[in-house]
Design a protein around this motif. Structure first.
Motif, PDB file in Angstrom:
ATOM      1  N   TRP B  20       0.874  -1.440  -0.164  1.00  0.00           N
ATOM      2  CA  TRP B  20       0.074  -0.132  -0.053  1.00  0.00           C
ATOM      3  C   TRP B  20       1.133   1.093  -0.182  1.00  0.00           C
ATOM      4  O   TRP B  20       0.179   2.238  -0.750  1.00  0.00           O
ATOM      5  N   GLY B  24       0.628   3.731  -3.335  1.00  0.00           N
ATOM      6  CA  GLY B  24       0.039   5.676  -2.587  1.00  0.00           C
ATOM      7  C   GLY B  24       1.126   5.922  -2.330  1.00  0.00           C
ATOM      8  O   GLY B  24       0.851   7.219  -3.685  1.00  0.00           O
ATOM      9  N   THR B  50     -10.169   4.381   1.542  1.00  0.00           N
ATOM     10  CA  THR B  50      -8.650   3.609   2.237  1.00  0.00           C
ATOM     11  C   THR B  50     -10.298   2.789   3.787  1.00  0.00           C
ATOM     12  O   THR B  50      -9.285   1.923   5.009  1.00  0.00           O
ATOM     13  N   LEU B  53      -9.352  -0.527   4.694  1.00  0.00           N
ATOM     14  CA  LEU B  53      -7.920  -0.738   5.118  1.00  0.00           C
ATOM     15  C   LEU B  53      -8.028  -1.189   6.844  1.00  0.00           C
ATOM     16  O   LEU B  53      -8.528  -0.136   7.544  1.00  0.00           O
ATOM     17  N   THR B  57      -2.662   1.233   7.968  1.00  0.00           N
ATOM     18  CA  THR B  57      -2.316   1.226   6.421  1.00  0.00           C
ATOM     19  C   THR B  57      -3.130   1.259   5.467  1.00  0.00           C
ATOM     20  O   THR B  57      -2.185   2.424   4.085  1.00  0.00           O
ATOM     21  N   ALA B  58      -3.946   2.061   5.807  1.00  0.00           N
ATOM     22  CA  ALA B  58      -4.566   3.713   5.029  1.00  0.00           C
ATOM     23  C   ALA B  58      -4.169   4.351   5.540  1.00  0.00           C
ATOM     24  O   ALA B  58      -3.468   5.672   4.009  1.00  0.00           O
ATOM     25  N   MET B  61      -0.601   4.695   3.212  1.00  0.00           N
ATOM     26  CA  MET B  61      -1.314   5.022   2.166  1.00  0.00           C
ATOM     27  C   MET B  61      -1.174   6.096   1.097  1.00  0.00           C
ATOM     28  O   MET B  61      -0.815   6.788   0.152  1.00  0.00           O
ATOM     29  N   TYR B 336     -10.580   7.090  11.529  1.00  0.00           N
ATOM     30  CA  TYR B 336     -10.468   5.672  11.865  1.00  0.00           C
ATOM     31  C   TYR B 336     -10.212   5.677  12.443  1.00  0.00           C
ATOM     32  O   TYR B 336     -10.046   5.049  13.724  1.00  0.00           O
TER      33      TYR B 336
END
Lengths: 167, 494
Positions: B20, B24, B50, B53, B57-58, B61, B336
């Motif tokens: 990722w 990205g 994202t 994810l 990870t998001a 990226m 998130y």
């Protein structure tokens, strides 16, 4: 009659001033200071709206007086012909057409569904506004819509509006 | 610190995160070089993708898109004198002239090398300074938070481009928009006009997509297209003398970029402009700047990248974004379920250190990608914009829709897109507006708490030492530029 960038910029600033005055009146209605002398829910909307109104007026005055010529007009080659031979007038017309088409596509989202409405938008913009050839336009549109459907509908499970196709 | 680094590498070096990160930076490079897109737009549009994810990870990226776009923005600056990113504006001065002199490849290569070195230097500094800064910030009460947010807003108003009045207007407008809906601490719903969609406020992603993506597309349609200059692989070879000439400008640019990037609200644009200005003063070839001098590319490009990394210090440690893109990233954190701020380093060490280490990995990817592939990326500039922007429109609207699954979002994008177009067209600075929208709710909360602590009086900000220092710095930030401009205009008159 065409509007000069200076006048147009001044009008934008004055529009923001009008909006801010309205917001300030509403903000005051929510209460600026509470009974204990602390800030209330309307304090920040009121204060920021007043600042927008005052600075907007200053900005409008500055634009009218032509304070900083470099800052006033739209950026870039606004009078030049671009690589496709389009002059500023043509590009302005394109801009209006694209805005109308987007507005139309958004209205159609609940009727045709998201993907069909935007497929129509892509075809209309590429073919009618940008004068691209119909076959590549259709191919690109079909490919894009397919990828979008796979990513958003199948992979991310986003419930896209289906309009009349929703059953 | 070594433990943290190990933890960071363990997090960042998983196959998924590496993949990722690569996606990205690759997307970032492409986004940066395509007209109508930039890192802020790219991050805003791709946040919805994202959501499936893991947060780390998001963020890896999205951060990859951020610094990848800095590289991509340079390609357009050099080849078509149209910066994809505001910080690359200054690069166009000498970079485009180098391209016209047949040195496009060398300009792109030195930008990539300079950016890489700057990224590595700034990362080392970031890792050294961010944690102690966060520990120090743990002592901050709402009063200090209120002062520092004011400081961040004033910096971005002062250096965000345009006049002070215009910057202040835009920041205030951003904060005003953020007050729509029900706020924490207050009962009344504000500016909702009976619309339930507005009760939870105007979502920042829709505002960002509207202002940056749709607004930029409309702006580009009005601007028209410019023919790109072809960059060939054989032109990428830099001469020994060019490398030698670039060495100190890269170091100076990195230092300036890092120092300015750490300021909340300052962003990369200020860093690249200041690095260019200083380089012009200290360089032997300063008088020839603007004619295609490699120092004029090396220094601002290094500063731009160093600042992009340093921006994460206020963003992660204080929860106050360094610039427009980090403001959008800050919003992504909240989506998130993460709260950036001093506690983030303690509560989420794997996320923070994994993210920081991913910058290093991402920059290695970027160097590998950009040195040999810059001419290939440059070919993307040949994709007709007439095909490209309808696709940008689709991506923008579907991205906004997928955040809330509500068609109200796409109308918000339309409204803010038109506003964003007008702002760009008539030179209203966007950075103060973005910061206002993102910081607004936090600012209001800190303001209400400060008012409560001070029992209605805001004089408490002058009674606490840290807050007092920040207030003085804020005042200086307003007064000094005004004085300097007055003195300059007086000198001009004489």
């Amino acid at each position: 009659m065409t509007m000069t960038p200076r006048i147009a910029g001044t009008l934008v600033s004055l529009g923001l001033v009008a909006l801010a005055i309205f917001a300030a009146i509403m903000g005051a209605g929510y209460g600026v200071i509470d009974d204990d002398g602390r800030v209330a829910g309307g304090f920040l909307p009121f204060a920021t709206a007043v600042v927008v109104a005052v600075t907007g007026l200053l900005d409008a005055r500055g634009r009218l007086k032509g304070g900083d010529e470099e800052e006033e007009g739209p950026r870039g080659p606004t009078t030049a012909v671009d690589i496709f031979g389009r002059d500023q007038k043509t590009r302005n017309r394109q801009l209006v057409k694209v805005l109308i088409l987007i507005f139309g596509a958004l209205l159609l989202v609940n009727v045709l569904g998201f993907l069909f409405a935007f497929a129509a938008l892509i075809i209309a913009v590429s073919f009618f506004v940008e004068k691209k050839k119909i076959l590549p336009t259709l191919a690109i549109t079909a490919g894009t819509i397919l990828v979008t459907w796979l990513v958003f509908d199948q992979f991310l499970q986003v419930p896209l509006p289906l309009g009349i196709f929703g059953g | 610190m070594l433990d943290n680094l190990v933890l960071g590498f363990q997090t960042a070096l998983t196959v998924e995160n590496l993949m990722w990160c690569f996606i990205g930076v690759l997307l970032g490079t492409i986004i940066g070089l395509l007209p109508g897109l930039g890192s802020t737009t790219g991050v805003a549009i791709l946040i919805p993708l994202t959501l499936a994810l893991e947060p780390v990870t998001a963020l890896i990226m999205l951060a990859g898109i951020y610094y990848g776009a800095q590289y991509g923005g340079t390609i357009t600056s050099v080849l078509i004198s149209t910066p994809g990113e505001a910080p690359s504006v200054i690069t166009a001065l000498d970079g485009y002239q180098m391209a016209r002199n047949g040195r496009a490849g060398a300009a792109l290569a030195i930008a990539a090398i300079g950016s890489f070195i700057a990224a590595i230097i700034s990362l080392a500094l970031l890792m050294a300074f961010a944690p102690p800064f966060a520990r120090w910030a743990l002592n901050f009460s709402p009063v200090e938070n209120f002062s520092i947010m004011l400081f961040g807003l004033v910096i971005v108003i002062t250096f965000g481009g345009g006049s002070f009045a215009r910057g202040l207007m835009m920041a205030s407008l951003g904060v005003l928009i953020s007050t729509v809906g029900v706020s924490v601490g207050f009962i009344d719903a504000r500016f909702t006009f009976g619309n339930v969609n507005l009760l939870s406020g105007i979502p920042f992603v829709e505002v960002m997509i509207g202002v940056f993506a749709l607004g930029e597309v409309l702006h580009q349609i009005r601007q028209g297209a410019v023919a790109p200059i072809r960059a060939r692989f054989k032109d990428l070879m830099i001469t020994k003398s060019e490398l030698k000439r670039s060495f100190f400008p890269i170091l100076r640019g990195s230092g300036i970029g890092f120092a300015l990037g750490t300021l909340p609200g300052a962003g990369s644009t200020l860093a690249s402009f200041m690095a260019y200005g200083i380089e012009r003063k200290v360089s032997k070839n300063g008088s020839k700047f603007g004619t295609g001098q490699i120092e004029g590319v090396a220094s601002p490009e290094s500063a731009n990248n160093a600042a992009a990394n340093a921006n994460f210090i206020p963003t992660l440690a204080l929860g106050i974004p360094g610039g427009a893109t980090t403001a959008v990233l800050l919003g992504a954190f909240t989506i998130y379920g993460l709260q950036p701020g001093p506690l983030l380093f303690e509560k989420q060490p794997a996320l923070v250190w994994g993210l920081l280490v991913s910058f290093f990995i991402g920059n290695v990817f970027l160097l590998i990608l950009n040195l040999p592939l810059a001419p290939v990326f440059a070919q993307m500039l040949r994709v007709p914009y007439g095909y490209l922007y309808p696709l940008i429109l689709l991506t923008s609207f579907i991205g906004a829709y997928s955040i809330s699954n509500n068609t109200f979002s796409i109308w918000l994008v339309f409204v803010f897109g038109v506003l964003g177009y007008l702002f760009k067209e008539y030179n209203y600075p966007l950075a103060p507006f973005v910061l206002g929208v993102v910081l607004g709710p936090l600012f209001e909360k800190a303001m209400a708490q400060t008012s409560a602590i001070g029992e209605g009086s805001f004089m408490i900000v002058l009674e606490r030492p840290i807050s007092l220092v920040i207030v003085i710095m804020t005042a200086l930030m307003v007064v000094v530029p005004l004085l300097v401009s007055k003195i300059r205009s007086r000198q001009k008159a004489i």
